[in-house]
Design a protein around this motif. Structure first.
Motif, PDB file in Angstrom:
ATOM      1  N   ARG A  91       0.886  -1.089   0.006  1.00  0.00           N
ATOM      2  CA  ARG A  91      -0.052  -0.020  -0.123  1.00  0.00           C
ATOM      3  C   ARG A  91       0.872   1.396   0.076  1.00  0.00           C
ATOM      4  N   LYS A  92       1.809   1.413   0.961  1.00  0.00           N
ATOM      5  CA  LYS A  92       2.618   2.451   1.051  1.00  0.00           C
ATOM      6  C   LYS A  92       3.218   3.089  -0.293  1.00  0.00           C
ATOM      7  N   LEU A  93       3.922   1.921  -0.936  1.00  0.00           N
ATOM      8  CA  LEU A  93       4.577   2.162  -2.277  1.00  0.00           C
ATOM      9  C   LEU A  93       3.691   2.649  -3.160  1.00  0.00           C
ATOM     10  N   PHE A  94       2.666   1.877  -3.206  1.00  0.00           N
ATOM     11  CA  PHE A  94       1.491   2.104  -4.470  1.00  0.00           C
ATOM     12  C   PHE A  94       1.144   3.514  -4.060  1.00  0.00           C
ATOM     13  N   MET A  95       0.903   3.943  -2.956  1.00  0.00           N
ATOM     14  CA  MET A  95       0.372   5.251  -2.912  1.00  0.00           C
ATOM     15  C   MET A  95       1.242   6.437  -3.090  1.00  0.00           C
ATOM     16  N   GLU A  96       2.425   6.056  -2.878  1.00  0.00           N
ATOM     17  CA  GLU A  96       3.658   7.193  -3.220  1.00  0.00           C
ATOM     18  C   GLU A  96       3.645   7.407  -4.492  1.00  0.00           C
ATOM     19  N   VAL A  97       3.247   6.224  -5.552  1.00  0.00           N
ATOM     20  CA  VAL A  97       3.510   6.263  -7.028  1.00  0.00           C
ATOM     21  C   VAL A  97       2.194   6.660  -7.720  1.00  0.00           C
ATOM     22  N   HIS A  98       1.150   6.160  -7.400  1.00  0.00           N
ATOM     23  CA  HIS A  98       0.117   6.510  -7.980  1.00  0.00           C
ATOM     24  C   HIS A  98      -1.376   6.289  -7.244  1.00  0.00           C
ATOM     25  N   PRO A  99      -1.665   7.150  -6.461  1.00  0.00           N
ATOM     26  CA  PRO A  99      -2.677   7.024  -5.771  1.00  0.00           C
ATOM     27  C   PRO A  99      -3.958   7.291  -6.417  1.00  0.00           C
ATOM     28  N   TRP A 100      -3.963   7.499  -7.651  1.00  0.00           N
ATOM     29  CA  TRP A 100      -5.241   7.748  -8.510  1.00  0.00           C
ATOM     30  C   TRP A 100      -5.585   6.305  -9.182  1.00  0.00           C
ATOM     31  N   VAL A 101      -4.515   5.188  -9.265  1.00  0.00           N
ATOM     32  CA  VAL A 101      -4.829   4.079  -9.638  1.00  0.00           C
ATOM     33  C   VAL A 101      -5.828   3.087  -8.735  1.00  0.00           C
ATOM     34  N   ASN A 102      -7.013   2.515  -9.623  1.00  0.00           N
ATOM     35  CA  ASN A 102      -7.892   1.794  -8.459  1.00  0.00           C
ATOM     36  C   ASN A 102      -7.547   0.335  -8.737  1.00  0.00           C
ATOM     37  N   TRP A 103      -6.581  -0.214  -7.685  1.00  0.00           N
ATOM     38  CA  TRP A 103      -6.276  -1.439  -7.729  1.00  0.00           C
ATOM     39  C   TRP A 103      -7.199  -2.587  -7.462  1.00  0.00           C
ATOM     40  N   ASP A 104      -8.345  -2.126  -6.634  1.00  0.00           N
ATOM     41  CA  ASP A 104      -9.411  -3.150  -6.361  1.00  0.00           C
ATOM     42  C   ASP A 104     -10.082  -3.401  -7.902  1.00  0.00           C
ATOM     43  N   ASN A 105     -10.112  -2.436  -8.644  1.00  0.00           N
ATOM     44  CA  ASN A 105     -10.743  -2.650 -10.032  1.00  0.00           C
ATOM     45  C   ASN A 105      -9.662  -3.406 -10.832  1.00  0.00           C
ATOM     46  N   MET A 106      -8.482  -3.131 -10.854  1.00  0.00           N
ATOM     47  CA  MET A 106      -7.602  -3.812 -11.647  1.00  0.00           C
ATOM     48  C   MET A 106      -7.281  -5.069 -11.230  1.00  0.00           C
ATOM     49  N   LEU A 107      -7.255  -5.232 -10.132  1.00  0.00           N
ATOM     50  CA  LEU A 107      -6.802  -6.710  -9.311  1.00  0.00           C
ATOM     51  C   LEU A 107      -7.842  -7.585  -8.895  1.00  0.00           C
ATOM     52  N   GLY A 108      -9.051  -7.277  -9.180  1.00  0.00           N
ATOM     53  CA  GLY A 108     -10.017  -8.093  -8.772  1.00  0.00           C
ATOM     54  C   GLY A 108     -10.006  -9.520  -8.709  1.00  0.00           C
ATOM     55  N   GLU A 109      -9.596  -9.944 -10.022  1.00  0.00           N
ATOM     56  CA  GLU A 109      -9.565 -11.259 -10.608  1.00  0.00           C
ATOM     57  C   GLU A 109      -8.227 -12.218  -9.751  1.00  0.00           C
ATOM     58  N   CYS A 110      -7.346 -11.242  -9.279  1.00  0.00           N
ATOM     59  CA  CYS A 110      -6.366 -11.677  -8.617  1.00  0.00           C
ATOM     60  C   CYS A 110      -6.253 -11.835  -7.010  1.00  0.00           C
ATOM     61  N   LEU A 111      -7.491 -11.396  -6.514  1.00  0.00           N
ATOM     62  CA  LEU A 111      -7.854 -11.695  -5.243  1.00  0.00           C
ATOM     63  C   LEU A 111      -7.737 -13.143  -4.590  1.00  0.00           C
ATOM     64  N   VAL A 112      -6.828 -13.406  -3.588  1.00  0.00           N
ATOM     65  CA  VAL A 112      -6.678 -14.612  -3.261  1.00  0.00           C
ATOM     66  C   VAL A 112      -6.873 -14.831  -1.579  1.00  0.00           C
ATOM     67  N   GLY A 113      -6.966 -13.823  -1.103  1.00  0.00           N
ATOM     68  CA  GLY A 113      -7.529 -14.125   0.239  1.00  0.00           C
ATOM     69  C   GLY A 113      -7.376 -12.677   1.349  1.00  0.00           C
ATOM     70  N   ILE A 114      -7.671 -12.693   2.443  1.00  0.00           N
ATOM     71  CA  ILE A 114      -7.847 -11.805   3.529  1.00  0.00           C
ATOM     72  C   ILE A 114      -6.663 -11.866   4.512  1.00  0.00           C
ATOM     73  N   MET A 115      -6.021 -10.966   5.194  1.00  0.00           N
ATOM     74  CA  MET A 115      -5.086 -10.945   5.964  1.00  0.00           C
ATOM     75  C   MET A 115      -5.490 -11.466   7.491  1.00  0.00           C
ATOM     76  N   VAL A 116      -5.020 -12.061   8.127  1.00  0.00           N
ATOM     77  CA  VAL A 116      -5.267 -12.532   9.487  1.00  0.00           C
ATOM     78  C   VAL A 116      -4.045 -12.664  10.265  1.00  0.00           C
ATOM     79  N   THR A 117      -4.211 -12.384  11.717  1.00  0.00           N
ATOM     80  CA  THR A 117      -3.075 -12.686  12.363  1.00  0.00           C
ATOM     81  C   THR A 117      -2.857 -13.831  12.516  1.00  0.00           C
TER      82      THR A 117
END
Ligand code: HEM
Length: 90
Positions: A58-84
């Motif tokens: 997220r940090k790297l992404f936001m530093e370079v292109h906060p206008w890019v919609n990652w959810d839209n672009m990577l929706g098909e690539c979603l594999v999971g959710i973070m848990v502790t």
């Protein structure tokens, strides 16, 4: 059918860093994406995108292109959710 999402621990995310035949995963706001198929298509280059592999991008992404919609672009690539690690224990 409906794809089931993995529960991804920090250790699992770190493991899938795109090296040694492993897929490249990256997390953004608690969601984990397999960015491997997108690597050759990234307009900023494969090397830049690889910097986010195996970690929270997220940090790297936001530093370079906060206008890019990652959810839209990577929706098909979603594999999971973070848990502790605690949440991952049965
Ligand atoms: C450019 C997507 C992650 C570095 C771009 C562009 C897109 C994109 C669509 C073109 C943007 C534009 O022209 O307005 C993505 C997606 C990412 C991702 C979907 C997440 C999976 C990253 C990361 C980095 C990065 C983690 C840096 C560590 C760059 C750079 C450019 C770029 C430097 C500019 C290329 C140029 O115009 O010369 N990316 N990106 N990207 N990206 Fe990413």
């Amino acid at each position: 059918g409906v794809p089931s999402l993995l529960r991804v621990t920090p250790a699992m995310l770190k493991e899938n860093n795109g090296r040694k035949g492993k897929p490249a995963w990256s997390s953004y706001e608690g969601k984990v994406y397999n960015i491997t198929p997108y690597l050759p298509f990234h307009p900023g280059g494969e090397g830049e995108l690889r910097r986010a592999a195996g970690k929270d991008g997220r940090k790297l992404f936001m530093e370079v292109h906060p206008w890019v919609n990652w959810d839209n672009m990577l929706g098909e690539c979603l594999v999971g959710i973070m848990v502790t690690e605690e949440q991952a224990r049965p």
